[in-house]
Design a protein around this motif. Structure first.
Motif, short mmCIF file in Angstrom:
data_model
loop_
_atom_site.label_atom_id
_atom_site.label_comp_id
_atom_site.label_asym_id
_atom_site.label_seq_id
_atom_site.Cartn_x
_atom_site.Cartn_y
_atom_site.Cartn_z
N THR A 147 0.59 -1.07 0.33
CA THR A 147 0.13 0.50 0.09
C THR A 147 1.31 1.13 0.20
OG1 THR A 147 -1.87 -1.28 1.09
CG2 THR A 147 -1.56 1.08 1.12
N GLN A 148 1.42 1.72 0.79
CA GLN A 148 3.00 1.93 0.84
C GLN A 148 3.49 2.66 -0.59
OE1 GLN A 148 5.71 1.69 4.25
NE2 GLN A 148 3.94 1.98 6.08
N LEU A 149 3.97 1.85 -1.19
CA LEU A 149 4.72 1.81 -2.61
C LEU A 149 3.64 2.19 -3.50
CD1 LEU A 149 6.56 -1.35 -2.19
CD2 LEU A 149 7.84 0.37 -2.69
N GLU A 150 2.30 1.83 -3.79
CA GLU A 150 0.75 2.40 -4.87
C GLU A 150 0.80 3.84 -4.13
OE1 GLU A 150 -2.19 -0.49 -3.56
OE2 GLU A 150 -1.38 -1.71 -5.01
N MET A 151 0.97 3.71 -3.25
CA MET A 151 1.06 5.98 -2.45
C MET A 151 2.01 6.04 -3.50
SD MET A 151 -2.23 5.93 -1.19
CE MET A 151 -1.79 7.94 -1.16
#
Length: 216
Positions: free
Chosen positions: A143-147
């Motif tokens: 999720t952090q990478l996608e954000m």
């Protein structure tokens, strides 16, 4: 005859204490002779007390000096009226220093742990050290990478739009400059054509000049 003198020193041996003057270093060691030791202690003690008193008077310093002899006799000097108050002030200051030191150590330990956690999180986001990660941790990292990727693309698109706008402004400016140059070029061509037309017209003679030619 050549003589080589490295340094000059005077050594005085007095009851086990050696003092080297000149370029040499002073050698300090315990005086073995009891009488010499007591005499030296008395002289240096008086000098030390005198220096402490002079320092307090000249520099307005609060000084407390405590000396115990080898026989347990107490000698003291205090620049204020109460030795106890000076000692309490020292103890209070020393306590504050120790507390500040402990606080700094505590903060340093917390910062070290935080740095370690950040480094671990960074390695996980880079796809390293994933062996100990649980499913929830991997989901959180994803999720952090996608954000992060979304933010990067948004910023990149913004920069593209700004560059396109700058290029459009440069294009408009170049078109205006090109139009001005075309106007100057057409004006120069028109002036050149007028000069060529005037030069191509036949030469006109006046009636007086024709009359003169006829009489001749």
């Amino acid at each position: 005859m050549k003589q080589h003198i490295s340094f000059f020193r005077i050594s005085i041996f007095f009851g086990g204490e050696t003092t080297i003057m000149g370029r040499g270093k002073t050698v300090m060691r315990r005086i073995e002779n009891t009488t010499s030791r007591q005499v030296t202690f008395s002289k240096r003690r008086n000098g030390l007390l005198k220096k402490a008193s002079e320092l307090s008077v000249l520099c307005d310093g609060e000084i407390a000096l405590i000396v115990f002899s080898s026989t347990g006799k107490l000698y003291e000097f205090c620049s204020t009226t109460s030795m106890q108050k000076t000692i309490e002030r020292y103890q209070k200051y020393n306590k504050e220093v120790q507390e500040n030191s402990q606080q700094l150590k505590y903060e340093a330990v917390n910062l070290a742990k935080e740095i370690e956690n950040l480094q671990t999180s960074q390695r996980k986001l880079m796809g390293e050290s994933l062996e100990s990660c649980s499913l929830d941790e991997l989901q959180t990292a994803e999720t952090q990478l996608e954000m992060s990727l979304l933010n990067i693309r948004t910023k990149k698109n913004q920069l593209y739009r700004e560059q396109i706008e700058q290029l459009k402004q440069q294009e408009d400016q170049l078109l205006e400059e090109n139009e001005v140059l075309w106007e100057k070029c057409r004006s120069q061509q028109w002036e050149q054509q007028n000069r060529q037309t005037e030069m191509a017209l036949p030469y006109k003679t006046s009636p007086n000049s024709q009359e003169v030619e006829t009489k001749l």
